[in-house]
Design an enzyme around this catalytic site. Sequence first.
Site, mmCIF file in Angstrom:
data_model
loop_
_atom_site.group_PDB
_atom_site.id
_atom_site.type_symbol
_atom_site.label_atom_id
_atom_site.label_comp_id
_atom_site.label_asym_id
_atom_site.label_seq_id
_atom_site.Cartn_x
_atom_site.Cartn_y
_atom_site.Cartn_z
ATOM 1 N N HIS A 99 -16.362 129.306 -5.249
ATOM 2 C CA HIS A 99 -16.722 127.932 -3.936
ATOM 3 C C HIS A 99 -17.765 128.809 -3.726
ATOM 4 O O HIS A 99 -18.533 127.500 -3.065
ATOM 5 C CB HIS A 99 -15.811 128.407 -2.963
ATOM 6 N N HIS A 101 -12.486 118.738 -0.242
ATOM 7 C CA HIS A 101 -11.529 119.430 0.759
ATOM 8 C C HIS A 101 -10.866 119.418 -0.403
ATOM 9 O O HIS A 101 -9.705 118.840 0.271
ATOM 10 C CB HIS A 101 -11.865 119.408 1.956
#
Length: 703
Positions: free
Chosen positions: A36, A84
């Site tokens: 990430h 998300h």
Amino acid sequence: MTISLSSYELELIKKELKREPKEEELKVIDALWSEHCSYKSSKVFLRSLPSEGPNVVMGIEDWQDAGAVDIGDGYAIVMKVESHNHPSAIDPFNGAATGVGGIIRDIISKGARPIALLDMIRVGSLRHERNRWLLKGIISGIGFYGNSIGVPVVGGELSFDDSYTDNPLVDVACVGIVRKDKIIPSVVKKPGLKLVLAGLTGIDGLGGASFASRKLSGEDEIGAVQIADPFAGKIILDVTLEIADKVEAIKDLGGGGLAVAVTEMANGLGAIVNLDKVPLRVKGMKPEDIIISETQERMLYAVKDENVKEVCKAFEYYEYPCAVIGEIIEEPKIKFLYEGKEVVSLPSSLLLSPPIYVWDMKENGEQKTGEKPNVRIEDAIRSIVTSEDLVSKEWAYSQFDYEVGTSTVIKPGEADSSLLLLPNGKFLAIKGDANPDLCVEDSYECGKAIFAEAYRNLATVGARGAAAVDHLQFGDPKKPKVYAKFVEAIRGISEAARFFNIPIVGGKVSFYNENSKGEPIKPTPLIVMAGLSDKPFRPSIEEGLDIVLIGITRDEMRASLFTKIFGQYGKLPKARLSEDLISSEIVIQGIHEGKITYAKDISKGGLIGALWSIITKGYSVSISTDVITTAEDIYSKLFSENGGRFIVLTNDSQFFTKLAEKKGTIARVVGKVTKGSGIYIDSDYYDLSKEIDIYNNYLEARL
């Protein structure tokens, strides 16, 4: 909290440190080296994307939170896209809401005022109860945060496919405006600056970066999801813009919390952080939890000593926590202290230099294709226009405030692109596009096609593309077929960006998107493009207008909505970028010369899908397929989704036929706008009043 570091990476760490790392240190490294935050499986290929240009003020630079592009008159726009996905799969409301909050903080960290949000949502079919629960939570979360903080949600996408059933995609993009000479960096260049933290740190969002960098396990990982507080977010927004000229750098506390924000802001220098000074929401937090917590509504500032008091005073007015927690130092080490003891001491070079991977790739091979189906045109039309992807999304966007700020010119549902008035009198168009069905077949062609489609969508409101950001969403990169799709998508996007001469000034990669059976989502690269126009445009439709088809229709049916419903067959659409550019220029010129009242690019659903956007606004259309001589098959004429094409409504069709001939393409009158609620195709009429009812009420009926 689960550590995602591999045994190979653990050995690298020990070798570099020449000692066993502490548990707290491993958690810091895990955050910095997570997929990430580090892009360790994608960075090699991302370097091929064109990120420079004469108008680029801030591009894809290390640790910058967003990119910026000069739009003239001393202004710049700032762009960013984020997702998300994993948090929204666990807690759709907070997952989606904090996605909005995070992207807004990325924009204000540049000193820019957010002026528009886009949300691109993909979930599984609404036939399944869990997908309905996910969608309702996601929409509620976006509306809750965006409406509360006062940034309009001006557009987006909502589409459905069973591959997203356990792993929804929730992408949020934001655009901000700033004076070009007032842009704030996210990194520092000299030691001695104080680290000032605004906001409370809690136990929500622990290990979020690591959580986002592995497959969903099906276990309860709710603690990795942050909790949204838009009212605190509004304080952060207002005060950050107020104090922007008093700070040297700003960093949003997103993935990895303090560990990542401090390390990236130091930019190869070092930092000392006193964890005892961090304002806490929960008493008795462990030091390592303070370091990696991803509690929202926090911002880190690098501040000269003489400005610290003034910065914190601005927050004190709102009784919002603000504290000096440390300092940038010359020694290239990141140190976290707790109760006078050194909890973490790691070289900046180690944290900022994760191992870079290039995984095995395997060609996906030729996709299976069958015989052309024998479907009645009437049945095909009714199936296409009532598909989940083409039904009205008003149920969703009506829950968002899309007019706050008074700059919205074109509202959601009115055109293919949003349009906003900027402070310098120009107009900003913005749109996001993806095509997972095409990417399954050929991700290289898909990469080119989605970039071209975004460019065409901006053209429908009279704008030319100026800058883009991308978001690349795939399954497990260690699976050779998945990784090959990823690499080929980048190749296609890069080729298209260079062709259109549009820089990619930022982006995101999201791997490990899989369902509960371990099957990857359909490869879903996404392009968000912004463009500029000097002329306002408001689409309108009237009875009697000519329908002009611009561009060449081809017998390329694979990866279309038609073949998704009735079975794959035929040729794959090939992106012919020169045709996209030429037809877009015709549309832009037509809008600027007042020759177009309404424009729609041909994509999902083909010509029928484009005409459906007219019918659902209260009109009928009549078309003749005989004039579409570039395709031989009736299915292709009506449902092919090959690029480079538009329909426009006009009362001066000769303008387009002559201009198209001059530019080396085709424009033909294929029909007219008439009264009613259906479509005339050659000598046949299909009443679509029942389908219009389904279109208007589908989502409410399902949800």
